[in-house]
Scaffold this active site. Structure first.
Site, short mmCIF file in Angstrom:
data_model
loop_
_atom_site.label_atom_id
_atom_site.label_comp_id
_atom_site.label_asym_id
_atom_site.label_seq_id
_atom_site.Cartn_x
_atom_site.Cartn_y
_atom_site.Cartn_z
N ASP A 293 0.86 -1.16 0.00
CA ASP A 293 0.00 0.00 0.00
C ASP A 293 0.92 1.24 0.00
O ASP A 293 2.14 1.14 0.12
CB ASP A 293 -0.95 -0.01 1.21
CG ASP A 293 -2.17 0.86 0.95
OD1 ASP A 293 -3.21 0.63 1.58
OD2 ASP A 293 -2.06 1.78 0.10
C1 GLC Z 1 -4.27 4.49 -0.15
C2 GLC Z 1 -5.15 3.30 0.20
C3 GLC Z 1 -5.20 2.26 -0.86
C4 GLC Z 1 -5.06 2.92 -2.21
C5 GLC Z 1 -3.65 3.47 -2.29
C6 GLC Z 1 -3.36 4.18 -3.61
O1 GLC Z 1 -3.58 4.91 0.97
O2 GLC Z 1 -4.91 2.65 1.43
O3 GLC Z 1 -6.43 1.54 -0.71
O4 GLC Z 1 -5.29 1.99 -3.25
O5 GLC Z 1 -3.37 4.34 -1.21
O6 GLC Z 1 -4.17 5.29 -3.75
#
Ligand code: GLC
Length: 755
Positions: A293
């Site tokens: 993430d």
């Molecule tokens: C965010 C979220 C994740 C998302 C990623 C990219 O922090 O936790 O679900 O896909 O970053 O935007």
């Protein structure tokens, strides 16, 4: 002669199937050879580049990187040392970067472009939790399909969805993004969403790779506080958290998985080799890509799990996290970690193979500009057909929680007072993860009332928040401004009925939006009470991204509608439902608590050794609150009524058949979600008092009857023990069938043999 013909047909089809399968194997073999050829040429830096994902510097969806790394990021992209990008949207923007990757880098490996396409891209559909309330898998798949068509038309080939985190805690803001509290419903919805995104051919220009997220147990963040530690046993991990991931990999071929920010039992998921290598890539044989993430790799330092950035890179790669999103650690440290032997070259090569395979599957090696057709981009966004589908999805997602004395639908000619800031709000219905929707572009309830010719007056009553809300900033909830109350009270007095639209701003749920108190935000509770005192004929419409505590309203207000954040077509869907043109059919995918003190609260709980009620205090209960929720999982009313009968259970090949007859005993056509629950009475681990194991959404005309049949297979009757082993044990089971998890119609059966 007929036999000969059919025999010949069978032979022809078998040959076609064989040739097809053989051709696929051939293609796969060719791809593998091309991948090995690339690997042989790639430097360690280029391999690390393929495992690096950066966000476009403009549109961030996480903690923005420091300036210095923005410059470094640009240089790496320029050199083609970035395997994928996120938040780059639009054929022109994508083409500019793809051109660098393909035409300026040494090996010309195309990049993949990702985006959070969560509940629509340009056309906003209801938030995922609302879609889950429809229990309509076809509509849910269609919703994801439309999102894929629009996103791919803008050059994107990878979405970070569906979020499949099971959660039992409405304080957690990201419940809006998932499918609620139940693993069976969550698994079916995960499959539908992945199929919608990925279609039948990932190389097609209108399909995109899906991402199952967040692996794992992010929805069990302690105290509902986002990013907080999750501590659960392996029985919960394998029977509640895992099923949507496992099912969507095995039955829908989800191409990627995103690990999560949280620690699970003390280990950050991004650095958890048990989760990613032993379970996901090992036991489940997942062959796709695991991505971190946003910054979850570097955040292992804050977790106290990595000593520094280099250590974070080592831990993440050794644990099986293939791609590093926005931690800036793989590009920086992987080459030296391999040279020092702290990371095995074989692990890096495996991760690169996974990424390259993904790019072949997406057709990017055949044509890196496949998704970059400006004409298709203009023709595909927010089409009338997409709006119609968004409307259908919104209508099916509304849940009628309470309707006493026929308060709804609104009567013809009734003078209505429409009250509440959210009734005129054109932005909140778009929800928190709104992709490329234009702010303030939803149709409001107020606009839809006017378009429908309703005889109404509108009064705001009170703003929900002060100032503008946005994705990365805190909402400033209005805690003091009651200046509109008098006008609201006067309007209520002058009307036959009040439609009061209250709830949460779009940015009061979603990532980083945990709430300790989940009642109506700000002064809205007071507004509700003031309006009710002036005119008790209130239909309360709740817009929210989570279950709210509506206990006072339930004790007073005759009608309550859960209208979530329903997307562009929110206003018309709510209006047609209030006017009776649409018969509500939604059912709750998450329990609504009476108070925050009950949380976590869910229907599939364990019985405990001291169930109640009992005359003395020694049983599992509160002294100051009921055990029961305000509204249970699976609850939802209709403008008609359904009766259940003739529940039958019989052994059939491969399992047990449960049949039930459902009749529409009311005066108008309606749709009902027939739900099947089981209880395994005695097992080698304590089993929940009820578990959803089947559902079917049916439509019945007045008086019409239908017999609904479910088959309970070993997979549904068994469970996973603490070591993740599947078990099926003989013994007595109860079944419950009805329109919610509180279904009263029951039968039982004996499973004679297990495995
Ligand atoms: C965010 C979220 C994740 C998302 C990623 C990219 O922090 O936790 O679900 O896909 O970053 O935007």
């Amino acid at each position: 002669m007929i036999f000969k013909k059919s025999g010949l047909l069978v032979l022809i089809f078998s040959v076609i199937a064989f040739v097809g399968a053989h051709a696929q194997q051939e293609d796969a073999a060719v791809v593998e050879r091309r991948i090995e050829g690339l690997l042989e040429q790639m430097t360690l830096a280029e391999k690390a580049g393929q495992l690096t994902q950066f966000s476009d510097v403009g549109d961030v969806t996480g903690p923005a990187s420091a300036d210095a790394s923005v410059q470094k990021k640009r240089e790496l992209v320029k050199s083609g040392l970035v395997g994928s990008m996120l938040n780059v949207v639009g054929t022109e923007n994508v083409r500019a970067l793809q051109k660098i990757a393909v035409e300026e880098s040494r090996l010309g490996i195309p990049a993949v472009f990702a985006f959070d396409v969560i509940h629509g891209h340009k056309t906003m559909f209801p938030i995922p939790l609302a879609e889950a309330a429809s229990w309509d898998l076809d509509l849910i798949e269609q919703s994801a399909r439309v999102a894929a068509v629009e996103a791919s038309a803008q050059g994107l080939n990878w979405t970070f969805a569906p979020m499949v985190d099971i959660s039992r805690d409405p304080r957690w803001g990201r419940v809006m993004e998932g499918a609620g509290e139940d693993p069976f419903l969550g698994a079916e919805i995960a499959i539908a969403r992945v199929r919608g995104f990925q279609g039948d051919d990932l190389a097609a220009e209108d399909t995109i790779a899906a991402t199952l997220k967040h692996f794992a147990a992010y929805g069990f963040a302690e105290s509902g506080k986002d990013y907080n530690a999750a501590d659960i046993g392996t029985v919960t991990l394998f029977n509640v958290v895992a099923p949507p991931f496992k099912a969507a990999i095995e039955r829908a071929g989800a191409l990627t998985v995103m690990n999560s920010f949280n620690t699970l039992n003390g280990i950050p998921a991004t650095g958890d080799a048990y989760l990613q290598r032993d379970v996901l890539k090992g036991d489940w044989e997942f062959e796709g890509v695991v991505i971190s993430d946003w910054g979850s790799g570097i955040e292992m330092i804050d977790h106290g799990f990595a000593a520094d950035a280099r250590d974070a890179a080592r831990l993440a790669m050794n644990a099986g996290s293939d791609v590093d999103m926005e931690s800036h650690v793989y590009a920086e440290y992987l080459p030296s970690l391999v040279e020092s032997g702290e990371v095995a070259l074989g692990d890096v090569d495996d991760a690169v193979r996974r990424v390259l395979r993904m790019k072949f599957k997406l057709g990017l090696f055949d044509d890196p500009y496949r998704y970059l057709d400006a004409a298709r981009e203009n023709a595909s966004l927010m089409t009338p057909e997409h709006r119609v589908m968004a409307r259908q999805m919104a209508e099916a997602s509304i849940v009628l929680l309470k309707n006493e004395g026929g308060a709804l639908p609104l009567g013809k000619g009734e003078r209505i007072a429409l009250i509440g800031a959210l009734a005129a709000d054109k932005d909140t219905p778009l929800g928190n993860w709104r992709g490329r929707a234009e702010a303030g572009s939803a149709i409001s309830v107020k606009e839809a009332f006017a378009a429908a010719g309703v005889d109404f007056s509108y009064v705001e009553g009170a703003p929900v928040e002060n100032g503008e809300a946005s994705f990365p900033t805190e909402v400033q909830v209005n805690l003091t401004d009651r200046s509109g109350f008098d006008a609201a009270v006067a309007a209520a007095r002058a009307a036959d009925k009040v439609v009061l639209v209250l709830g949460e701003d779009a940015y009061q749920s979603g990532e980083g939006r945990s709430r300790a108190n989940i009642g109506l935000p700000g002064v809205q509770d007071d507004l509700l009470k003031a309006v009710y005192a002036a005119n008790p004929n209130v239909a309360l419409v709740v817009m929210s991204g989570r279950p709210l505590v509506l206990t006072w309203a339930d004790a007073h207000v005759p009608a309550i509608v859960q209208a979530w954040h329903l997307g562009h077509e929110s206003g018309p869907a709510i209006t047609d439902m209030l006017l009776g043109k649409v018969n509500p059919s939604g059912k709750l995918p998450m329990t609504f608590p009476r108070s925050e003190g009950q949380i976590p609260i869910y229907y599939n709980y364990l019985n405990t050794g001291r169930p109640g009620p009992r005359p003395e205090v020694f049983w599992s209960h509160y002294t100051d609150e009921e055990n029961a929720p305000l509204y249970p999982f699976g609850h939802g009313l209709s403008y008609t009524a359904f009766e259940y009968g003739r529940l039958r259970v019989r052994d059939v090949d491969g399992g047990v058949e449960v049949s039930v007859r459902v009749q529409n005993s009311g005066g108008r056509e309606g749709r009902e979600v027939v739900q099947l629950y089981i209880r395994d009475r005695v097992a080698s681990i304590s089993r929940p008092v009820r578990e959803l194991k089947g559902f079917e959404k049916i439509s019945l005309k007045p008086g019409q009857r239908k017999t609904v049949r479910f088959k309970l297979t070993e997979e549904q009757l068994g469970f996973y023990d603490g070591r993740g082993a599947f078990r099926l044990e003989p013994g007595a089971y109860d079944v419950f069938v009805g329109g919610s998890s509180a279904a009263g119609l029951t039968a039982s059966f004996e499973l004679k043999s297990g495995r």
